[in-house]
Design a protein around this motif. Structure first.
Motif, PDB file in Angstrom:
ATOM      1  N   UNK A   1       0.829  -1.209   0.000  1.00 52.17           N
ATOM      2  CA  UNK A   1       0.000   0.000   0.000  1.00 52.17           C
ATOM      3  C   UNK A   1       0.866   1.262   0.000  1.00 52.17           C
ATOM      4  N   UNK A   2       1.921   1.237   0.807  1.00 52.73           N
ATOM      5  CA  UNK A   2       2.791   2.406   0.883  1.00 52.73           C
ATOM      6  C   UNK A   2       3.472   2.653  -0.459  1.00 52.73           C
ATOM      7  N   UNK A   3       3.853   1.568  -1.143  1.00 50.71           N
ATOM      8  CA  UNK A   3       4.497   1.708  -2.452  1.00 50.71           C
ATOM      9  C   UNK A   3       3.535   2.291  -3.474  1.00 50.71           C
ATOM     10  N   UNK A   4       2.261   1.849  -3.423  1.00 50.67           N
ATOM     11  CA  UNK A   4       1.253   2.362  -4.360  1.00 50.67           C
ATOM     12  C   UNK A   4       1.021   3.854  -4.129  1.00 50.67           C
TER      13      UNK A   4
ATOM     14  N   UNK B   1       3.990   5.759  -5.316  1.00 48.98           N
ATOM     15  CA  UNK B   1       4.040   5.775  -6.769  1.00 48.98           C
ATOM     16  C   UNK B   1       3.071   6.802  -7.342  1.00 48.98           C
ATOM     17  N   UNK B   2       1.870   6.877  -6.770  1.00 49.81           N
ATOM     18  CA  UNK B   2       0.881   7.865  -7.225  1.00 49.81           C
ATOM     19  C   UNK B   2       1.434   9.279  -7.034  1.00 49.81           C
ATOM     20  N   UNK B   3       2.015   9.507  -5.860  1.00 50.97           N
ATOM     21  CA  UNK B   3       2.599  10.816  -5.589  1.00 50.97           C
ATOM     22  C   UNK B   3       3.744  11.135  -6.538  1.00 50.97           C
ATOM     23  N   UNK B   4       4.569  10.127  -6.824  1.00 49.68           N
ATOM     24  CA  UNK B   4       5.716  10.329  -7.718  1.00 49.68           C
ATOM     25  C   UNK B   4       5.253  10.677  -9.125  1.00 49.68           C
TER      26      UNK B   4
END
Length: 418
Positions: free
Chosen positions: A388-391, A394-397
Motif C-alpha cells: 500500500x505504501x508503495x502504491x 508511486x501515485x505521488x511520484x
C-alpha cells in the motif's frame, strides 16, 4: 550568463545540501542506515565513503539531491538468479563476506567469483551460489558493502537499520528535519542581510536621510526630523507618511514636522519618479545588535506569511503561471546576481523558506506526505503494508513528475517563446 549560472548553482546547491543534511543527521540519530547522501542527480562525478558506511556523492545535474535511507521506498538490493558476482571474504576465523561486487566496472583483488542462486541481506545475512562448479554458502557481515551495477558502493541493509525499524517519532523527526533546516537557513540569511544593510527599517515617523537636490531637501527637511502630519492627517508611523505622500498625485503637501525639538510647517511638492510620487526622503534604521537580530526574525516571519498565502491561493485557484521550476529559478538567479550580494542572500533566504513550506505539503513523495504516513501509523499503531505504501508513493511520484514537466514546459514557453 556565467554569473547567472554560478549564482544558480551556489544558491540551489546550498539549499539542497542544507535540506538533505537535515534528513541525514536525524536519520542517523534514529538508527537508520543512510546508504547515500547525494547532491545533484544523474551520473556521479565524485564519491567518498565515510567510516559509518554512508557514501557522499556529487552528481552531474545540479537540480536536486537525496538521502538514500535503508528500507525507504524502492531502496532494495536486487540480484537476479544466476547473476555473476565477486565476493571479498575476510581472512579471519569467521570467513564473513565483507564486499559484494555486482559491477563489471570495478575489479576487486583476491575476490571469489560466484553465480548467485540465493541471498538474504536483511535477516539471515547470507549469499550462496556456484563457485568453480561447486555450490557454496557464505555468511555476510552485518556491515558489508555491495557494489551496484553502476559502480555505486553502499552498505547492505539488515532489518535493524532500516527505516521501518525506527520509532515513529524518529521517522517524523527525520522527515521534518529537511524543511526545518530550510527554515533555519532562511532565518540566518535574513539576519545576515539585515547586518549587511546596517540595520532594520525603523517604523517610526523619523526621516533617516534626505537626498540633495530633491523637493524635501529644498524645503529644509533633514535627517532625524519627525513627520508629525501630512495635510493635517496625523502620521504616527513611517508607513502613514509614505501613504499620504504617494497619494498626493503631485499636489503640494503641507507637512508638520518636528525639527530639533521644534514643530514647524513645511510645504513640499512631490516629484513623479517611475510612476510614483516622491519627495526624496529615506526611512531611518534601527542599528542596535538586538534590533538587527529581531529584524531578521521579522523578515523571516513576513516571508513565511507571504509564501503561505501564495500557496493557499494556489491550492484554491491552481495555475501553472503561479509555479516556477528550475528554469524560473535560473532566471531569478540572474536577476538576483545583478542586484549584488545582499540581493543574492535575500533570494537564497526566500527560496529556502519556499522549498521548506512546499515540502511540507501532504503529497506522497514530499516530506509532508511522509509525515502524514507516519501520523497514520501512529493512529493505527502499525505501519501500512509495503504494498500500500508503495502504491501511494508511486501515485505521488507520478503526480510530481507530471507537474514538474508541465511547470518546466510553461517556464520555457514564458522565457523563450512568448
Amino acid at each position: 550568463m556565467i554569473e547567472t549560472l554560478i549564482t544558480f548553482i551556489i544558491v540551489f546547491g546550498v539549499i539542497v545540501v542544507v535540506h538533505e543534511y537535515g534528513h541525514l543527521w536525524w536519520a542517523k540519530r534514529a538508527g537508520i542506515l543512510v546508504r547515500e547522501f547525494s547532491v545533484g542527480m544523474g551520473p556521479k562525478i565524485f564519491a567518498h565513503q565515510a567510516k559509518d558506511g554512508t557514501f557522499y556523492t556529487i552528481r552531474i545535474l545540479p537540480i536536486g539531491g537525496y538521502v538514500r535511507m535503508a528500507g525507504w521506498g524502492e531502496d532494495k538490493t536486487e540480484i537476479k538468479k544466476g547473476q555473476p558476482a565477486a565476493l571479498v571474504v575476510s581472512t579471519d576465523s569467521e570467513n564473513l563476506v565483507t564486499r559484494i561486487n555486482l559491477s563489471d566496472r570495478v575489479e576487486l583483488d583476491n575476490a571469489v567469483p560466484i553465480l548467485v542462486t540465493d541471498y538474504d541481506f536483511e535477516q539471515d545475512l547470507y549469499i550462496e551460489g556456484e563457485v568453480f562448479g561447486e555450490m557454496k554458502r557464505f555468511a555476510v557481515d552485518h556491515d558489508a558493502t555491495i557494489i551496484e551495477e553502476d559502480g555505486t558502493e553502499v552498505r547492505i541493509a539488515p532489518l535493524d537499520v532500516q527505516y521501518q525499524s525506527a520509532s515513529i517519532m524518529g521517522k517524523i523527526l527525520t522527515n521534518f528535519a529537511g524543511p526545518l533546516n530550510n527554515f533555519i537557513l532562511g532565518l540566518i540569511a535574513f539576519i545576515v542581510v539585515v547586518f549587511m544593510q546596517g540595520g532594520v527599517a525603523n517604523q517610526a515617523n523619523i526621516i533617516g536621510s534626505v537626498e540633495k537636490g530633491t523637493p524635501a531637501y529644498s524645503a529644509g527637511l533633514r535627517a532625524n526630523d519627525k513627520i508629525m502630519a501630512v495635510n493635517g492627517q496625523k502620521t504616527a508611523t513611517w508607513s502613514d507618511a509614505v501613504t499620504e505622500i504617494q497619494s498626493s498625485e503631485g499636489k503640494t503637501l503641507d507637512l508638520t514636522i518636528e525639527q530639533a525639538g521644534t514643530e514647524k510647517e513645511v510645504k513640499v511638492t512631490p516629484k513623479k519618479v517611475d510612476g510614483t510620487y516622491l519627495i526624496g526622503i529615506r526611512q531611518s534604521l534601527k542599528t542596535g545588535f538586538w534590533d538587527k537580530i529581531t529584524g531578521g526574525f521579522e523578515q523571516t516571519a513576513y516571508m513565511f506569511t507571504a509564501i503561505g498565502r501564495a500557496l493557499s491561493q494556489l491550492i484554491s485557484r491552481p495555475s501553472l503561471n503561479d509555479l516556477g521550476g528550475p528554469v524560473a529559478i535560473y532566471q531569478m538567479s540572474g536577476q538576483a546576481a545583478k542586484g549584488g550580494i545582499i540581493t543574492v542572500i535575500s533570494f537564497l533566504g526566500m527560496l529556502s523558506i519556499n522549498l521548506g513550506l512546499v515540502n511540507l505539503m501532504p503529497i506522497p513523495v514530499l516530506d509532508g506526505g511522509k509525515i502524514l504516513l507516519n501520523l497514520i501509523e501512529a493512529v493505527r499503531r502499525k505501519p501500512l503494508s509495503q504494498e500500500k505504501e508503495s502504491i501511494i508513493t508511486m501515485i505521488g511520484a507520478v503526480f510530481m513528475i507530471v507537474l514538474f514537466i508541465a511547470v518546466m514546459w510553461n517556464d520555457i514557453m514564458r522565457a523563450f517563446i512568448r
